[in-house]
Design a protein around this motif. Structure first.
Motif, PDB file in Angstrom:
ATOM      1  N   PRO A 392      -5.157  19.642  -2.419  1.00  0.00           N
ATOM      2  CA  PRO A 392      -4.286  18.942  -1.455  1.00  0.00           C
ATOM      3  C   PRO A 392      -4.161  17.447  -1.698  1.00  0.00           C
ATOM      4  O   PRO A 392      -3.071  16.880  -1.553  1.00  0.00           O
ATOM      5  CB  PRO A 392      -4.957  19.238  -0.110  1.00  0.00           C
ATOM      6  N   ASN A 393      -5.249  16.763  -2.069  1.00  0.00           N
ATOM      7  CA  ASN A 393      -5.163  15.316  -2.282  1.00  0.00           C
ATOM      8  C   ASN A 393      -4.261  14.975  -3.469  1.00  0.00           C
ATOM      9  O   ASN A 393      -3.577  13.952  -3.464  1.00  0.00           O
ATOM     10  CB  ASN A 393      -6.553  14.724  -2.504  1.00  0.00           C
ATOM     11  N   ASP A 394      -4.245  15.843  -4.481  1.00  0.00           N
ATOM     12  CA  ASP A 394      -3.341  15.627  -5.608  1.00  0.00           C
ATOM     13  C   ASP A 394      -1.890  15.797  -5.182  1.00  0.00           C
ATOM     14  O   ASP A 394      -1.008  15.038  -5.611  1.00  0.00           O
ATOM     15  CB  ASP A 394      -3.668  16.617  -6.735  1.00  0.00           C
ATOM     16  N   VAL A 395      -1.637  16.788  -4.336  1.00  0.00           N
ATOM     17  CA  VAL A 395      -0.267  17.035  -3.860  1.00  0.00           C
ATOM     18  C   VAL A 395       0.194  15.895  -2.952  1.00  0.00           C
ATOM     19  O   VAL A 395       1.356  15.473  -3.011  1.00  0.00           O
ATOM     20  CB  VAL A 395      -0.183  18.384  -3.116  1.00  0.00           C
ATOM     21  N   ALA A 396      -0.707  15.359  -2.120  1.00  0.00           N
ATOM     22  CA  ALA A 396      -0.354  14.226  -1.261  1.00  0.00           C
ATOM     23  C   ALA A 396       0.025  13.012  -2.098  1.00  0.00           C
ATOM     24  O   ALA A 396       0.986  12.294  -1.793  1.00  0.00           O
ATOM     25  CB  ALA A 396      -1.512  13.887  -0.329  1.00  0.00           C
ATOM     26  N   ALA A 397      -0.731  12.777  -3.170  1.00  0.00           N
ATOM     27  CA  ALA A 397      -0.401  11.666  -4.066  1.00  0.00           C
ATOM     28  C   ALA A 397       0.933  11.920  -4.761  1.00  0.00           C
ATOM     29  O   ALA A 397       1.716  10.984  -4.980  1.00  0.00           O
ATOM     30  CB  ALA A 397      -1.507  11.485  -5.098  1.00  0.00           C
ATOM     31  N   LEU A 398       1.205  13.178  -5.080  1.00  0.00           N
ATOM     32  CA  LEU A 398       2.467  13.520  -5.732  1.00  0.00           C
ATOM     33  C   LEU A 398       3.652  13.305  -4.786  1.00  0.00           C
ATOM     34  O   LEU A 398       4.734  12.902  -5.215  1.00  0.00           O
ATOM     35  CB  LEU A 398       2.422  14.975  -6.195  1.00  0.00           C
ATOM     36  N   LEU A 399       3.440  13.562  -3.507  1.00  0.00           N
ATOM     37  CA  LEU A 399       4.493  13.306  -2.517  1.00  0.00           C
ATOM     38  C   LEU A 399       4.871  11.830  -2.504  1.00  0.00           C
ATOM     39  O   LEU A 399       6.056  11.473  -2.501  1.00  0.00           O
ATOM     40  CB  LEU A 399       4.018  13.745  -1.129  1.00  0.00           C
ATOM     41  N   LYS A 400       3.873  10.961  -2.520  1.00  0.00           N
ATOM     42  CA  LYS A 400       4.155   9.523  -2.509  1.00  0.00           C
ATOM     43  C   LYS A 400       4.821   9.081  -3.806  1.00  0.00           C
ATOM     44  O   LYS A 400       5.709   8.224  -3.795  1.00  0.00           O
ATOM     45  CB  LYS A 400       2.854   8.754  -2.252  1.00  0.00           C
ATOM     46  N   GLN A 401       4.416   9.666  -4.917  1.00  0.00           N
ATOM     47  CA  GLN A 401       5.080   9.363  -6.185  1.00  0.00           C
ATOM     48  C   GLN A 401       6.551   9.778  -6.147  1.00  0.00           C
ATOM     49  O   GLN A 401       7.425   9.051  -6.617  1.00  0.00           O
ATOM     50  CB  GLN A 401       4.379  10.094  -7.340  1.00  0.00           C
TER      51      GLN A 401
END
Length: 676
Positions: A392-401
């Protein structure tokens, strides 16, 4: 990342999450690019001309673009739109037309030298004429890196408190067309003068944009008097005292945001998706004029930028315009309004991340994020990608990217600065009004995607006890990603702190009020109705001669009534048609308490208990085959008003039908499902 303030006495208001996010962006993202590459600011003449076009004043814009002055915007061109504007809106139009006229007059001739310039003493080294590069340095001599997209913070002189008075009925007013309601404008910025009875000219005094300058505007009062600003009220009400004046140190806490609610009237609340695209085009023009008038009242400049000439990707997932993504997705699935990748990311986070402590704040692994991004680029559009074993933390960072790398930001280059400038409005309720108008101005795909994002962020905040992410944390983390903020120094300048707090506050308001911001103000719906009425009147007048010419030809034809022609309905009743239902039509009495929800209920089927009954008497009257093939109104079925003085409008269930019929007596009433 520990940052220090470069100006003593400034409170950081615990913006640590903001600065941490800035550091993460700088370490894990590519450069924003130069300001010239990403967006451009047109010169003043081009800016004002584009403003007139986007405001629906194409006649005036075309005339000015051709090098001809517009002396009377009411009589020469765009008379239809101008006749529907309020006084404050009309003043905003006049200011820009006046500036354009002045620019045209100055072209091709040298500006006369002011006599005061001849005797002016030489400027001192400390005068405001110091080099620009010196002015851009902070108290410690270091260079400040301002955001290329946001307005620089400035001191705002608060407006005096204003009261809203109820409208007074005017003599001879038609009860079928009640006055438009909207906010009361501050008299401190625009003072209406006295109308000269001999010339019919009204003079307005306008607050100067810069100290020491002012200009006088005059207009000829049209035969149809403009709507008075004192006949207008806001659609938002608050259960907390509105803040006017200086801001306190703890203003940026969540507790300082009052709980606003929509003020419902008998015409019902109109949501953004309730109007046809033709109606929304008129709404956007009016919203731009109204926003400009509101900014003018508070001496805030509305500068709109355009995306620069950068080659855009036409396929893929990341760094692709939202419009292109939606167009790609619509080929796979009908009715798509937001990119499927954005929907998929948010759905994954809602199902797997809402309870994780520090979600959005705790960064993922840079290596894993890079591999995940590559995998999505290669497989998502082919339907081969799965979210199994993704953290999930990787996906959250991907959302911001994803948000940062949009070629045109979620809030758009055109209105990014305007969103940030809302913080300069000292009145909280007018801040809310400005955000509402800006959302109406966003392109449809951007507006729908923003709503999807804010719904998700609101869900994150609702799980604060589990994830330790309150509205302040979420807003400070998302602000740099939505406003494209960057900083290049460990020591933070006072202006950067103001920018951080201001943009975070805007995101905070968007999250808290997203449920009421996606509405069309009631006074603006009334202006749209007025536009249709004036347009219809003009069309009838222009066709008068053609009718006389064609009368002889028509008399030779025999009028044959259509087979389905019906007698006109008696007064006090309406006919509701439902083409997709078993009962296709119904005539209803206009009961004073009848609502749109009541009308929909008349077309609903039986309850579940009635469906299990074998008694034929339970079938609603008018059903051909109530057992097998009957089709009834469902939860997504709504009543629409169509035609008359509106294009098409989906009615709020609480809309009073008898009241609405008085406003739009020539409308058709249609029952049909609404696509969300």
């Amino acid at each position: 990342m520990q940052r220090q303030l470069s100006q003593p006495g400034v409170v950081d208001n615990d913006l640590s999450d903001y600065w941490t996010e800035i550091k993460d962006i700088e370490e894990n993202s590519e450069s924003f690019g130069s300001e010239e590459d990403l967006c451009k600011t047109p010169d003043e003449f081009e800016h004002n001309t584009e403003w007139l076009k986007d405001s629906g004043l194409t006649g005036a814009a075309s005339k000015l673009s051709a090098g001809n002055e517009v002396h009377n915007v009411y009589g020469e061109v765009d008379e239809v739109l101008m006749s529907t504007l309020t006084r404050t809106q009309a003043a905003a139009v006049e200011r820009r037309v006046s500036n354009l006229n002045q620019t045209l007059r100055m072209k091709g001739r040298a500006q006369p030298r002011d006599v005061r310039d001849i005797f002016q003493p030489p400027s001192s080294p400390t005068s405001p004429t110091m080099p620009q590069e010196d002015a851009q340095r902070g108290a410690e001599g270091r260079e400040i890196i301002p955001s290329p997209f946001l307005p620089q913070p400035r001191e705002i002189i608060p407006s005096p408190p204003r009261s809203i008075s109820p409208p007074l009925p005017s003599p001879g007013e038609d009860s079928r067309h009640p006055p438009v309601r909207r906010r009361v404008s501050s008299s401190s910025s625009i003072n209406l003068g006295v109308t000269d009875a001999a010339t019919g000219v009204r003079t307005m005094s306008v607050q100067p944009k810069s100290p020491g300058t002012h200009k006088e505007l005059s207009r000829r009062v049209s035969n149809q008097e403009l709507v008075s600003d004192t006949d207008i009220s806001l659609d938002f009400s608050s259960d907390a005292k509105l803040e006017v004046g200086a801001k306190s140190d703890d203003e940026y806490s969540a507790d300082q945001l009052p709980n606003f609610t929509l003020v419902k009237d008998k015409y019902g609340v109109t949501k953004v998706g309730d109007l046809s695209e033709r109606d929304m085009k008129k709404v956007r023009s009016l919203a731009l004029i109204e926003l400009t008038a509101l900014f003018d009242t508070h001496n805030i400049e509305l500068k709109r930028r355009r995306p620069g000439k950068v080659k855009l990707k036409e396929s893929g997932v990341f760094s692709v315009p939202l419009e292109v993504l939606v167009e790609q997705d619509q080929k796979k699935r009908d009715g798509i309004k937001t990119p499927l990748i954005l929907q998929s990311i948010i759905l994954f986070l809602e199902e797997n991340a809402l309870n994780i402590e520090g979600i959005l704040r705790v960064p993922g692994s840079a290596a894993r994020i890079k591999n995940l991004r590559k995998d999505i680029e290669e497989r998502f559009n082919n339907g081969d990608f799965t979210w199994d074993r993704v953290r999930p933390n990787d996906v959250a960072a991907l959302l911001k990217q994803f948000l940062r790398e949009l070629p045109n930001p979620l809030l758009t280059y055109e209105y990014l600065s305007a969103f940030a400038s809302v913080e300069h409005i000292p009145d909280r309720r007018q801040q809310l009004q400005a955000l509402n108008l800006l959302i109406l101005l966003l392109p449809t795909v951007h507006r729908d995607s923003l709503k999807l994002l804010l719904k998700f962020l609101s869900k994150v905040v609702s799980k604060e006890k589990e994830n330790k992410m309150n509205i302040n944390n979420v807003a400070m983390i998302m602000a740099p990603n939505m406003f494209l903020v960057k900083s290049g120094s460990k020591n933070v300048n006072y202006n950067e702190v103001k920018m951080a707090a201001g943009t975070s506050q805007i995101v905070r308001m968007l999250i808290k009020y997203h449920k009421i911001l996606w509405t069309v103000p009631s006074f603006m719906v009334m202006q749209v109705r007025r536009l249709y009425q004036v347009e219809s009147s003009k069309t009838k007048d222009s066709k008068g001669l053609m009718k006389l010419i064609g009368r002889h030809h028509k008399e030779k034809k025999t009028t044959i009534p259509s087979a389905g022609q019906e007698d006109p309905l008696p007064k006090g009743v309406i006919k509701v048609v439902a083409p997709h239902l078993t009962k296709t039509a119904m005539v209803l009495d206009l009961d004073p308490q009848l609502t749109a929800g009541d009308v929909v209920k008349r077309f609903r089927g039986r309850t579940a208990s009635q469906d299990n009954s074998s008694e034929p008497g339970n079938a609603p009257p008018g059903c051909i085959n109530p057992r097998q093939s009957a089709v009834y109104a469902r939860n997504n079925t709504y009543l629409y008003e169509k035609g008359g003085n509106i294009g098409e409008r989906c009615l709020d269930m609480d809309t009073n039908i008898a009241t609405l019929v008085k406003v739009n007596p020539h409308a058709e009433w249609v029952l049909k499902p609404k696509s969300h």
